[in-house]
Design an enzyme around this catalytic site. Structure first.
Site, PDB file in Angstrom:
ATOM      1  N   TYR A   1       0.635  -1.500   0.181  1.00 49.21           N
ATOM      2  CA  TYR A   1       0.222  -0.424  -0.531  1.00 49.21           C
ATOM      3  C   TYR A   1       1.373  -0.666  -1.724  1.00 49.21           C
ATOM      4  CZ  TYR A   1      -0.852   4.306  -2.305  1.00 49.21           C
ATOM      5  OH  TYR A   1      -1.514   5.388  -2.874  1.00 49.21           O
TER       6      TYR A   1
ATOM      7  N   LYS B   1       0.404  -0.849  -5.962  1.00 49.97           N
ATOM      8  CA  LYS B   1       0.554   0.017  -6.724  1.00 49.97           C
ATOM      9  C   LYS B   1       1.761  -0.461  -7.843  1.00 49.97           C
ATOM     10  CE  LYS B   1      -2.188   3.070  -5.425  1.00 49.97           C
ATOM     11  NZ  LYS B   1      -3.390   3.498  -6.248  1.00 49.97           N
TER      12      LYS B   1
ATOM     13  N   THR C   1      -4.386  15.330   0.244  1.00 46.52           N
ATOM     14  CA  THR C   1      -5.678  14.639   0.533  1.00 46.52           C
ATOM     15  C   THR C   1      -5.976  13.945   1.726  1.00 46.52           C
ATOM     16  OG1 THR C   1      -4.870  12.549  -0.273  1.00 46.52           O
ATOM     17  CG2 THR C   1      -5.541  14.246  -2.207  1.00 46.52           C
TER      18      THR C   1
ATOM     19  N   SER D   1     -13.601  12.861  -3.715  1.00 50.01           N
ATOM     20  CA  SER D   1     -12.483  13.817  -2.884  1.00 50.01           C
ATOM     21  C   SER D   1     -11.335  13.716  -3.624  1.00 50.01           C
ATOM     22  CB  SER D   1     -12.653  13.473  -1.484  1.00 50.01           C
ATOM     23  OG  SER D   1     -11.979  12.093  -1.195  1.00 50.01           O
TER      24      SER D   1
END
Length: 270
Positions: free
Chosen positions: A150, A154, A185, A15
Protein backbone atom coordinates in the site's frame (compact mmCIF):
# COMPACT_ATOMS: atom_id res chain seq x y z
CA UNK A 1 -14.00 29.73 -6.24
CA UNK A 2 -17.51 28.50 -6.90
CA UNK A 3 -18.30 24.90 -7.75
CA UNK A 4 -21.81 25.78 -8.89
CA UNK A 5 -22.49 24.12 -12.25
CA UNK A 6 -19.10 22.38 -12.35
CA UNK A 7 -18.85 18.64 -12.89
CA UNK A 8 -16.93 16.41 -10.50
CA UNK A 9 -16.09 12.83 -11.51
CA UNK A 10 -15.22 10.59 -8.57
CA UNK A 11 -13.93 7.03 -8.75
CA UNK A 12 -14.39 4.72 -5.77
CA UNK A 13 -17.58 6.67 -5.15
CA UNK A 14 -19.82 3.98 -3.68
CA UNK A 15 -18.72 4.55 -0.07
CA UNK A 16 -16.25 6.25 2.24
CA UNK A 17 -14.37 9.34 1.17
CA UNK A 18 -15.57 9.03 -2.43
CA UNK A 19 -19.25 9.04 -1.52
CA UNK A 20 -18.71 11.85 0.98
CA UNK A 21 -16.95 13.98 -1.64
CA UNK A 22 -19.86 13.41 -4.01
CA UNK A 23 -22.36 14.57 -1.37
CA UNK A 24 -20.35 17.63 -0.36
CA UNK A 25 -19.62 18.77 -3.91
CA UNK A 26 -23.27 18.29 -4.84
CA UNK A 27 -24.28 20.36 -1.82
CA UNK A 28 -22.02 23.09 -3.17
CA UNK A 29 -23.77 23.00 -6.55
CA UNK A 30 -21.61 20.64 -8.61
CA UNK A 31 -22.97 17.97 -10.92
CA UNK A 32 -21.59 14.56 -10.09
CA UNK A 33 -20.31 11.55 -12.02
CA UNK A 34 -20.07 8.44 -9.84
CA UNK A 35 -17.83 5.51 -10.73
CA UNK A 36 -17.03 2.22 -9.06
CA UNK A 37 -17.72 -1.46 -9.61
CA UNK A 38 -21.01 -1.72 -7.69
CA UNK A 39 -23.75 -0.03 -9.70
CA UNK A 40 -26.40 -0.59 -7.04
CA UNK A 41 -24.36 1.15 -4.34
CA UNK A 42 -23.56 4.00 -6.71
CA UNK A 43 -27.29 4.40 -7.33
CA UNK A 44 -27.87 4.65 -3.57
CA UNK A 45 -25.33 7.49 -3.37
CA UNK A 46 -26.85 9.20 -6.40
CA UNK A 47 -30.36 9.06 -4.91
CA UNK A 48 -29.31 11.43 -2.11
CA UNK A 49 -27.65 14.06 -4.29
CA UNK A 50 -29.41 17.37 -5.04
CA UNK A 51 -27.76 17.99 -8.42
CA UNK A 52 -27.61 16.13 -11.73
CA UNK A 53 -25.82 12.81 -11.52
CA UNK A 54 -24.37 10.31 -14.00
CA UNK A 55 -23.49 6.77 -12.93
CA UNK A 56 -20.59 5.18 -14.82
CA UNK A 57 -19.77 1.79 -13.28
CA UNK A 58 -16.51 0.15 -14.36
CA UNK A 59 -13.53 -1.77 -13.05
CA UNK A 60 -10.52 0.55 -12.93
CA UNK A 61 -8.30 -2.33 -14.12
CA UNK A 62 -10.27 -2.74 -17.36
CA UNK A 63 -8.73 -0.28 -19.83
CA UNK A 64 -11.55 -0.64 -22.37
CA UNK A 65 -14.27 -0.01 -19.75
CA UNK A 66 -12.29 2.93 -18.37
CA UNK A 67 -11.88 4.54 -21.80
CA UNK A 68 -15.56 4.07 -22.57
CA UNK A 69 -16.45 5.69 -19.24
CA UNK A 70 -14.12 8.60 -20.01
CA UNK A 71 -15.77 9.19 -23.37
CA UNK A 72 -19.23 9.18 -21.74
CA UNK A 73 -18.13 11.53 -18.96
CA UNK A 74 -16.65 14.03 -21.40
CA UNK A 75 -19.73 13.85 -23.65
CA UNK A 76 -22.12 14.37 -20.71
CA UNK A 77 -21.06 17.74 -19.33
CA UNK A 78 -17.30 17.70 -19.55
CA UNK A 79 -15.14 17.14 -16.48
CA UNK A 80 -13.98 20.03 -14.31
CA UNK A 81 -12.84 17.94 -11.34
CA UNK A 82 -11.50 14.39 -11.40
CA UNK A 83 -10.84 12.41 -8.22
CA UNK A 84 -8.65 9.30 -8.49
CA UNK A 85 -9.94 7.65 -5.34
CA UNK A 86 -10.42 3.94 -6.09
CA UNK A 87 -8.10 1.78 -4.04
CA UNK A 88 -7.51 -1.09 -1.65
CA UNK A 89 -5.35 -1.23 1.48
CA UNK A 90 -3.26 -3.97 3.10
CA UNK A 91 -2.74 -5.57 6.49
CA UNK A 92 0.16 -8.05 6.31
CA UNK A 93 3.87 -8.20 7.05
CA UNK A 94 6.16 -8.09 4.02
CA UNK A 95 7.85 -11.38 4.93
CA UNK A 96 4.48 -13.16 4.81
CA UNK A 97 2.99 -11.47 1.74
CA UNK A 98 2.67 -13.18 -1.63
CA UNK A 99 4.06 -11.14 -4.53
CA UNK A 100 0.65 -11.42 -6.22
CA UNK A 101 -0.74 -9.19 -3.47
CA UNK A 102 1.86 -6.54 -4.29
CA UNK A 103 0.94 -6.70 -7.96
CA UNK A 104 -2.79 -6.42 -7.25
CA UNK A 105 -2.52 -3.48 -4.87
CA UNK A 106 -0.10 -1.59 -7.10
CA UNK A 107 -2.29 -2.31 -10.13
CA UNK A 108 -5.42 -0.96 -8.43
CA UNK A 109 -3.97 1.87 -6.36
CA UNK A 110 -1.32 3.15 -8.76
CA UNK A 111 -1.36 1.88 -12.33
CA UNK A 112 -5.13 2.05 -12.78
CA UNK A 113 -5.28 5.57 -11.33
CA UNK A 114 -2.56 6.69 -13.72
CA UNK A 115 -4.38 5.08 -16.66
CA UNK A 116 -7.64 6.81 -15.80
CA UNK A 117 -5.88 10.17 -15.53
CA UNK A 118 -4.00 9.68 -18.78
CA UNK A 119 -7.27 8.98 -20.59
CA UNK A 120 -8.74 12.25 -19.30
CA UNK A 121 -5.68 14.47 -19.79
CA UNK A 122 -6.40 15.50 -23.40
CA UNK A 123 -9.82 16.76 -22.30
CA UNK A 124 -8.71 18.83 -19.31
CA UNK A 125 -5.61 20.23 -20.98
CA UNK A 126 -7.69 21.08 -24.04
CA UNK A 127 -10.08 23.06 -21.86
CA UNK A 128 -7.21 24.81 -20.09
CA UNK A 129 -8.79 24.46 -16.67
CA UNK A 130 -9.77 21.91 -14.07
CA UNK A 131 -8.68 20.07 -10.96
CA UNK A 132 -7.11 16.63 -10.70
CA UNK A 133 -7.21 15.09 -7.22
CA UNK A 134 -5.21 12.04 -6.20
CA UNK A 135 -6.16 10.29 -2.97
CA UNK A 136 -2.87 9.11 -1.50
CA UNK A 137 -2.51 8.55 2.26
CA UNK A 138 -0.34 9.47 5.22
CA UNK A 139 1.09 6.05 4.29
CA UNK A 140 2.11 7.73 1.03
CA UNK A 141 4.43 10.01 3.00
CA UNK A 142 5.56 7.78 5.87
CA UNK A 143 6.26 4.06 5.55
CA UNK A 144 3.79 2.28 7.84
CA UNK A 145 4.23 -1.33 9.06
CA UNK A 146 1.90 -4.00 7.64
CA UNK A 147 1.29 -1.87 4.54
CA UNK A 148 4.41 -2.24 2.37
CA UNK A 149 2.46 -2.75 -0.86
CA UNK A 150 0.00 0.00 0.00
CA UNK A 151 2.81 2.42 0.87
CA UNK A 152 4.62 1.61 -2.37
CA UNK A 153 1.49 2.35 -4.38
CA UNK A 154 0.55 5.52 -2.50
CA UNK A 155 4.12 6.91 -2.59
CA UNK A 156 4.11 6.18 -6.32
CA UNK A 157 0.78 7.91 -6.88
CA UNK A 158 2.07 11.03 -5.14
CA UNK A 159 5.22 10.97 -7.27
CA UNK A 160 3.20 10.72 -10.48
CA UNK A 161 0.94 13.55 -9.33
CA UNK A 162 3.83 15.82 -8.35
CA UNK A 163 5.55 15.35 -11.71
CA UNK A 164 2.24 15.83 -13.54
CA UNK A 165 1.58 19.02 -11.59
CA UNK A 166 4.86 20.46 -12.80
CA UNK A 167 4.14 19.47 -16.40
CA UNK A 168 0.67 21.05 -16.25
CA UNK A 169 1.74 24.16 -14.34
CA UNK A 170 1.37 26.34 -17.43
CA UNK A 171 -1.90 24.74 -18.57
CA UNK A 172 -4.45 26.08 -16.10
CA UNK A 173 -5.05 22.60 -14.69
CA UNK A 174 -4.41 22.26 -10.95
CA UNK A 175 -3.17 19.04 -9.35
CA UNK A 176 -3.87 18.23 -5.71
CA UNK A 177 -2.57 15.27 -3.68
CA UNK A 178 -4.68 14.29 -0.70
CA UNK A 179 -3.04 12.58 2.27
CA UNK A 180 -5.77 11.22 4.57
CA UNK A 181 -4.97 9.72 7.92
CA UNK A 182 -7.50 7.52 9.70
CA UNK A 183 -10.98 8.15 8.29
CA UNK A 184 -13.98 6.13 9.48
CA UNK A 185 -14.48 3.99 6.36
CA UNK A 186 -14.32 0.31 5.44
CA UNK A 187 -10.70 0.64 4.26
CA UNK A 188 -9.33 -1.70 6.93
CA UNK A 189 -12.19 -4.19 6.64
CA UNK A 190 -11.60 -4.45 2.88
CA UNK A 191 -7.79 -4.55 3.14
CA UNK A 192 -5.95 -7.50 1.64
CA UNK A 193 -4.05 -9.95 3.82
CA UNK A 194 -0.90 -11.90 2.96
CA UNK A 195 -2.67 -14.34 0.64
CA UNK A 196 -4.89 -11.73 -1.05
CA UNK A 197 -8.04 -12.47 0.94
CA UNK A 198 -10.04 -9.66 2.53
CA UNK A 199 -9.27 -8.96 6.18
CA UNK A 200 -12.94 -8.74 7.09
CA UNK A 201 -12.57 -6.65 10.24
CA UNK A 202 -11.76 -3.06 11.03
CA UNK A 203 -9.27 -1.28 13.32
CA UNK A 204 -10.30 0.79 16.31
CA UNK A 205 -8.18 3.67 15.03
CA UNK A 206 -10.14 3.62 11.76
CA UNK A 207 -13.50 3.25 13.47
CA UNK A 208 -12.66 6.28 15.64
CA UNK A 209 -11.22 8.25 12.75
CA UNK A 210 -12.37 11.42 11.03
CA UNK A 211 -15.99 11.17 9.82
CA UNK A 212 -16.01 10.92 5.99
CA UNK A 213 -18.15 14.03 5.55
CA UNK A 214 -15.73 16.08 7.67
CA UNK A 215 -12.82 14.72 5.61
CA UNK A 216 -14.64 15.66 2.40
CA UNK A 217 -15.32 19.18 3.64
CA UNK A 218 -11.67 19.64 4.59
CA UNK A 219 -10.53 18.36 1.20
CA UNK A 220 -12.87 20.58 -0.81
CA UNK A 221 -12.09 23.65 1.28
CA UNK A 222 -8.38 23.05 0.63
CA UNK A 223 -8.97 22.60 -3.12
CA UNK A 224 -10.92 25.84 -3.10
CA UNK A 225 -7.95 27.51 -1.39
CA UNK A 226 -5.57 26.20 -4.07
CA UNK A 227 -3.55 23.92 -1.82
CA UNK A 228 -1.41 21.41 -3.68
CA UNK A 229 -0.71 19.04 -0.79
CA UNK A 230 -3.74 18.45 1.41
CA UNK A 231 -3.19 16.60 4.68
CA UNK A 232 -6.42 15.39 6.27
CA UNK A 233 -5.46 13.88 9.59
CA UNK A 234 -5.45 14.50 13.31
CA UNK A 235 -2.98 14.02 16.14
CA UNK A 236 0.13 11.95 15.49
CA UNK A 237 -0.88 11.20 11.90
CA UNK A 238 -1.18 14.89 11.14
CA UNK A 239 2.20 15.55 12.77
CA UNK A 240 3.84 12.82 10.66
CA UNK A 241 2.32 14.20 7.49
CA UNK A 242 3.38 17.76 8.28
CA UNK A 243 6.96 16.59 8.98
CA UNK A 244 7.11 15.16 5.46
CA UNK A 245 5.24 18.00 3.73
CA UNK A 246 6.91 19.22 0.53
CA UNK A 247 7.75 22.93 0.91
CA UNK A 248 5.76 25.18 -1.41
CA UNK A 249 8.99 26.82 -2.55
CA UNK A 250 10.23 23.46 -3.86
CA UNK A 251 6.98 22.85 -5.75
CA UNK A 252 7.31 26.39 -7.15
CA UNK A 253 10.90 25.72 -8.16
CA UNK A 254 9.98 22.63 -10.16
CA UNK A 255 7.09 24.45 -11.82
CA UNK A 256 9.54 27.23 -12.64
CA UNK A 257 11.68 24.76 -14.58
CA UNK A 258 8.69 24.09 -16.84
CA UNK A 259 7.99 27.80 -17.24
CA UNK A 260 11.63 28.28 -18.27
CA UNK A 261 11.34 25.75 -21.10
CA UNK A 262 12.73 22.60 -19.48
CA UNK A 263 10.28 20.28 -21.24
CA UNK A 264 10.83 21.81 -24.65
CA UNK A 265 14.59 21.48 -24.21
CA UNK A 266 14.30 17.84 -23.21
CA UNK A 267 12.06 17.09 -26.20
CA UNK A 268 14.48 18.83 -28.56
CA UNK A 269 17.35 16.74 -27.23
CA UNK A 270 15.36 13.57 -27.93
Amino acid sequence: MSFEGKTAWITGASSGIGAALAREWANRGANIILSGRDEARLAEVAADLPTETLILPFDVRDDAEMQAATDKAVAWKGVDIFVANAGVSQRSAAVDTDIAVYREIIDIDLTAQIAATQALLPHVTGRGSGHLLFISSIAGKVGVPMRTAYCAAKFGLAGYADALRAELSQSGVQVHVIYPGSVATDVSRNALTSDGSKRGRSDSVIDNGIPPLEAAQRIIDAVEAGQREIIVANGMEQAMGEMRRTPDQLLDQVAGMVAAGYMEKMKAEG
